[in-house]
Design a protein around this motif. Sequence first.
Motif, mmCIF file in Angstrom:
data_model
loop_
_atom_site.group_PDB
_atom_site.id
_atom_site.type_symbol
_atom_site.label_atom_id
_atom_site.label_comp_id
_atom_site.label_asym_id
_atom_site.label_seq_id
_atom_site.Cartn_x
_atom_site.Cartn_y
_atom_site.Cartn_z
ATOM 1 N N PHE A 1 38.908 -2.552 -6.122
ATOM 2 C CA PHE A 1 38.703 -2.011 -4.788
ATOM 3 C C PHE A 1 40.047 -1.912 -4.086
ATOM 4 C CE2 PHE A 1 38.210 -2.439 -0.247
ATOM 5 C CZ PHE A 1 37.113 -1.640 0.059
ATOM 6 N N GLN B 1 42.159 0.951 1.996
ATOM 7 C CA GLN B 1 42.987 2.063 2.465
ATOM 8 C C GLN B 1 43.747 1.716 3.734
ATOM 9 O OE1 GLN B 1 39.581 4.698 2.491
ATOM 10 N NE2 GLN B 1 40.418 5.909 0.817
ATOM 11 N N LYS C 1 37.219 2.766 -3.095
ATOM 12 C CA LYS C 1 38.178 2.757 -1.992
ATOM 13 C C LYS C 1 37.409 2.603 -0.692
ATOM 14 C CE LYS C 1 41.409 5.913 -4.262
ATOM 15 N NZ LYS C 1 42.139 7.201 -4.150
ATOM 16 N N GLY C 2 38.067 2.021 0.283
ATOM 17 C CA GLY C 2 37.427 1.845 1.575
ATOM 18 C C GLY C 2 38.232 0.877 2.422
ATOM 19 N N ILE C 3 37.506 0.126 3.265
ATOM 20 C CA ILE C 3 38.153 -0.828 4.160
ATOM 21 C C ILE C 3 37.639 -2.222 3.811
ATOM 22 C CG2 ILE C 3 38.579 -1.488 6.551
ATOM 23 C CD1 ILE C 3 39.698 1.255 5.830
ATOM 24 N N CYS C 4 38.548 -3.138 3.607
ATOM 25 C CA CYS C 4 38.154 -4.479 3.170
ATOM 26 C C CYS C 4 37.660 -5.327 4.349
ATOM 27 C CB CYS C 4 39.307 -5.175 2.456
ATOM 28 S SG CYS C 4 40.617 -5.799 3.526
ATOM 29 N N LYS C 5 37.092 -6.459 4.004
ATOM 30 C CA LYS C 5 36.479 -7.346 4.986
ATOM 31 C C LYS C 5 37.468 -7.744 6.087
ATOM 32 C CE LYS C 5 33.464 -10.298 3.062
ATOM 33 N NZ LYS C 5 32.891 -11.543 2.492
ATOM 34 N N LYS D 1 38.236 -4.817 8.649
ATOM 35 C CA LYS D 1 37.180 -4.184 9.431
ATOM 36 C C LYS D 1 37.204 -4.604 10.892
ATOM 37 C CE LYS D 1 33.138 -4.674 7.509
ATOM 38 N NZ LYS D 1 31.728 -4.521 7.156
#
Lengths: 135, 135
Positions: free
Chosen positions: B88, B91, B128-132, B135
Amino acid sequence: MNTQIYLTENGIKPSVQRIALMDYLLTHKTHPNVDEMYEALHEQIPTISRTTIYNTMKLFVKHGIASLISIEEKNARFDGDVSLHGHFLCQNCNQLYDFHVNEKLLNIEELFSSLDGYNIKDTQIYCKGICKNCK
Amino acid sequence: MNTQIYLTENGIKPSVQRIALMDYLLTHKTHPNVDEMYEALHEQIPTISRTTIYNTMKLFVKHGIASLISIEEKNARFDGDVSLHGHFLCQNCNQLYDFHVNEKLLNIEELFSSLDGYNIKDTQIYCKGICKNCK
DNA sequence: TACAAATTTGTAACCATTGCAAATATATAA
DNA sequence: TTATATATTTGCAATGGTTACAAATTTGTA
């Protein structure tokens, strides 16, 4: 479905180049790279530039209407089909195949159980090996 | 486990550079890129070159004892853990996380039901994305 | 029609990776 | 051990996909 409307619905102002590129992606399931799109669209839009294709692909990916496929080391490829499916690269003939991922496994929560609390925006599943034809 | 034996068992002649690189991969779960490995090993092996690292990673990947992670556009990263697990990429902070993939889904045959007859040598799952934390 | 904003274009730069040949290290044979 | 062949490493130059940027063009609006 009308491409112009499709772009508008996804927050992208349609232009001649953007419509042509999305049309190309939706009608060619070949996961083209930038050069292939340039060669293909050069005839109908003689002034099109590679920079525009790079910019447009980045825009499409940001808005979730195209996927960046980074399975090849050298070139980025793009896919207008953003539903979850896998990509298989044959290391012999270099062809890129789509493959179906079993529906019951599409539940991201279950598949990626340890990513609780993460905001997943994009998932890619890549396989490399030798395809049926090359074996 | 002795790294030199590990390389030999996998058909790779051990050398000072190869042992140091595999040691680094096995003790640093950071999915390093070539530059990071170069900086890390430069002190103990002052003459090491980036070309050697590129060559060695290619060798490791070919022999199945390292994975090429191509989730980042710019840099290739490498992983000495070749068991199936996901990666993971946040971004926002650009950190690369491992994530566990549910054991019952490890059955490639079922997951990739449409790849019958294909010889799968490598599987990568990227998100892909935004991690804990971000956020 | 005039002006502002958005989009496109071409060129130059960037930079990760590879090609290549020389240098070094390792293995083998006499 | 010494000589010789083979494998590995190294540094530098070249490659090539991608991006930065500013000028040119197109589009939207008053």
